[in-house]
Design an enzyme around this catalytic site. Sequence first.
Site, PDB file in Angstrom:
ATOM      1  N   ASP A  37       0.813  -1.215   0.000  1.00 33.54           N
ATOM      2  CA  ASP A  37       0.000   0.000   0.000  1.00 33.54           C
ATOM      3  C   ASP A  37       0.848   1.267   0.000  1.00 33.54           C
ATOM      4  O   ASP A  37       0.371   2.346  -0.351  1.00 33.54           O
ATOM      5  CB  ASP A  37      -0.926  -0.003   1.224  1.00 33.54           C
ATOM      6  CG  ASP A  37      -1.958   1.107   1.165  1.00 33.54           C
ATOM      7  OD1 ASP A  37      -2.657   1.214   0.147  1.00 33.54           O
ATOM      8  OD2 ASP A  37      -2.053   1.883   2.135  1.00 33.54           O
ATOM      9  N   MET A  85      -8.173   6.060   2.585  1.00 31.09           N
ATOM     10  CA  MET A  85      -8.221   7.242   1.727  1.00 31.09           C
ATOM     11  C   MET A  85      -6.929   7.463   0.956  1.00 31.09           C
ATOM     12  O   MET A  85      -6.829   8.403   0.174  1.00 31.09           O
ATOM     13  CB  MET A  85      -8.514   8.488   2.567  1.00 31.09           C
ATOM     14  CG  MET A  85      -9.896   8.499   3.201  1.00 31.09           C
ATOM     15  SD  MET A  85     -11.224   8.492   1.978  1.00 31.09           S
ATOM     16  CE  MET A  85     -10.904  10.018   1.123  1.00 31.09           C
ATOM     17  N   ARG A  86      -5.917   6.608   1.173  1.00 35.22           N
ATOM     18  CA  ARG A  86      -4.654   6.826   0.479  1.00 35.22           C
ATOM     19  C   ARG A  86      -4.841   6.729  -1.034  1.00 35.22           C
ATOM     20  O   ARG A  86      -4.212   7.464  -1.800  1.00 35.22           O
ATOM     21  CB  ARG A  86      -3.608   5.822   0.954  1.00 35.22           C
ATOM     22  CG  ARG A  86      -2.254   6.022   0.282  1.00 35.22           C
ATOM     23  CD  ARG A  86      -1.175   5.112   0.841  1.00 35.22           C
ATOM     24  NE  ARG A  86      -0.670   5.607   2.106  1.00 35.22           N
ATOM     25  CZ  ARG A  86      -0.777   4.968   3.259  1.00 35.22           C
ATOM     26  NH1 ARG A  86      -1.403   3.813   3.305  1.00 35.22           N
ATOM     27  NH2 ARG A  86      -0.280   5.473   4.361  1.00 35.22           N
ATOM     28  N   ALA A  87      -5.694   5.829  -1.494  1.00 30.75           N
ATOM     29  CA  ALA A  87      -5.909   5.665  -2.931  1.00 30.75           C
ATOM     30  C   ALA A  87      -6.450   6.952  -3.552  1.00 30.75           C
ATOM     31  O   ALA A  87      -6.017   7.367  -4.635  1.00 30.75           O
ATOM     32  CB  ALA A  87      -6.861   4.507  -3.190  1.00 30.75           C
TER      33      ALA A  87
END
Length: 645
Positions: free
Chosen positions: A186, A267-269
Site C-alpha cells: 500500500d 483514503m490513500r488511494a
Amino acid sequence: MFPFSAVVGHDDLRLALLLNAVHPGIGGVLVRGEKGTAKSTIVRALAALLPELDVSRDCRFGCVPGTTDCPDAPHEGVQRRPAKLVELPVGATEDRLVGSLDLEKALTEGVRAFQPGLLAAAHRGVLYVDEVNLLHDHLVDLLLDAAAMGRAHVEREGVSISHAAQFLLVGTMNPEEGELRPQLLDRFGLTVSVKAARDVGVRTEVIRRRLAYEAAPATFAGRWADEDARLKQQITNARANLSRVSLPDSELRRIAAVCAAFEVDGMRADLVVARTATAHAAWRGAESVEESDVEVAVRLALPHRRRRDPFDEPGIEEQQLEDAMRQAAEHAQEPDGPDDGPDDDGPDGGPDDGPGGGDLPEPQEGPAGNGNAPQDRPAPEPAPAFKARLMEVPGVGEGAPGKRSRARARTGRVVRSSTVDGTGLHLVDTLTTAAPHQAARGRTGPGLVLTGTDLRRAVREGKESNLVLFVVDASGSMAARQRMSAVSGAVISLLRDAYQRRDKVGVVTFRGSQAEVALPPTTSVDAAAARLRKMRTGGRTPLADGLLKAHRVLEVEHLRDPRKRPLVVLLTDGRATSSGLGGDPAADAIKAAGLLAQTAVVVVDCEQGHVRLGLAQKVADALRGACVRLEELSADHLAGVVRAA
C-alpha cells in the site's frame, strides 16, 4: 548506462516513473513482472533524467539549504549535485539501511559519532529495491516507518539521531517468487505489471538495441542523448507547472466516486489518484485536470489496492474501468452534498461470485478397478476459509526470517551479548568491557587498547518461516463433496496464513496408482490457489506412494535450505487400496510412514460414517504424529494439535 529513451515498449512503466519524477509525493512505483523484462534497466536509467538538486554544502544527509533540524547543522554554503539513485540489496543489514555508530571514530578518537545509512543517502533521490518481495521483514518495517514519516529515527548503541528521509521508493519483483506484504504494497503509490512482448518485430528491435549498446555503449548513448535531454527538460517544466495546475471539484468528485466504486480501503488511494492526475496534467502542459488525467491515474494507482485477499488477481479489467468511469461521470456533474455511495453491484455491474463461481457436478465414488485409470473429476468449490491461528514448529530453529516459530536469527533484534554465541560484533558491550582496563594497558592517547577477551558477540532472536507441506488424499473414497470442500477450505486458510507469515507451502496429492507434486514448495499464494482449484479427484488410494513423495520433497528442500524446518499435514481417511511398492498396500503405507517419523506431522482423519475403522489413527501412530478428525478441523483445534506435535 542504458538510455531511458532507448527502452522499447513498457509505456505504462515509463509513464509511472516520469510522473513520480514530476510529483514525488505520489509515493513511488512497484514494478511487477516476469524475469528478463528490463525492469531494473528502466529504473536505473531514470536517475539520469532527474533534475539536479541544491543541497547544503558538505551535508551528509543532502538537506535542503536552510534546514535547521539536520544532525550536521548549521551549514555553510550551498552546492549543486545530481539526484542519487541508491540501491538497497536484499541481503542488506539493518546497520547499512539506517546507519550505525562510526566504528573508526569510536576506536581512534574515543567519541560517539553517527555513520549515515542508505536512508540518508537516498534523501531527495530514488531508493531502489530489486526483488523487494524477498526483502527481510525487519528491513521492511524500517522502510515502512521512514516512508510514512518522511524521517528516519535511530536509537541504538548510545546514539540518538533523527534525520529527513524523503525518497522515491521504486521496487521490482517477480510474483512467481512470492507476494509482497500488504503494508508495504500500500506504500507504493503506483503499480505496473510488465511482460515481454509477443510481437516478433518488437522483440527483434529489443535484441538489436541491446546488442548495439553492448558493442559501443558510449556511441549508443550518444544517439539517444537528445531524446533523454528532451525528457529531462519536460520533467523540469512539469515540476514548475505543477503548482499552477488546478483540480476542479468535478474531477475531485470523479476521483472519489471511482475509488468508492472499487471499494478500496482507506483514503490513500484517493489522494494518490489526485496527485497522479495533477502530475499527468502538468506533464501534458495543461492548466487543469481533466477526465483523461483521472483515467490514467486510476489505471496506475488502483490495481494493487483492489486486492482484498492474497488470492485475488491484481489488475483492473477494461470493462470494470469503463463502468466505474461512467458511474463517476454522473457524480462529477452533481453538486456537493451527501452521497449514498456506489451501487451494491460494484464496477462490474453485478455481484462478485468470486473465482470459479458456479455449481460443480457432485463427485462420485471412484471405480474399484485396477487404479491405473482414475476418473478425473474437478475438485468441489472450497468451503469458506477461516482465520488460522499461529502454528509453531517446536523448538528453536535457525531458518529464514519470518513470523511463525522461534529462531536464533542472524539479523534482527539484539537481545544480549555473548563470548561464544551470536553473529557479528556487539560494539557497545565490547567497548564497555574494554574501558575499565585502559589505564592498566598503558593507554595514553586517543583510541582504545583491545584484547581478544574484550570481544562480545551479538545474540539475536526472532521468528523464522517454515515449510508447510500438505499431503492430500484425492482418491475416489475422498471425493465426496463435503470432505473435499472442507479439505480445500482448510488448505486455503493455511495458505493465507503462510502468506502472512512468509512461509513456504507445498501440496502433494495421491490418487489412482501414484502420487504427484501438485505444487512445489513456494511462497506464491496466487500459484498455490490456482493449483488447488485445478486439483482432480477419483481413483484408488496409493497412500504409501503419497508418503514417499512427501519424503522426497522434504529431502530436496532440505538440500536447498537445511535450516528451514518442515511441518507435514496429511489429509486422508487412512485407506490404502493400491501401492507402487508391489506389496500389501496397508503394510507398505506403514513402512513409508517410518520415513517421516522424525518430522512434525499432523494427520487429519477424513473418514466419515457411523462405523469407523480408525485407519488414519494407525497411520498417525506410525508417523509419531497427532491425529484429528475432519469434522473437528477448526482454527483453534488445528493450532493446538500442531503445537502439540
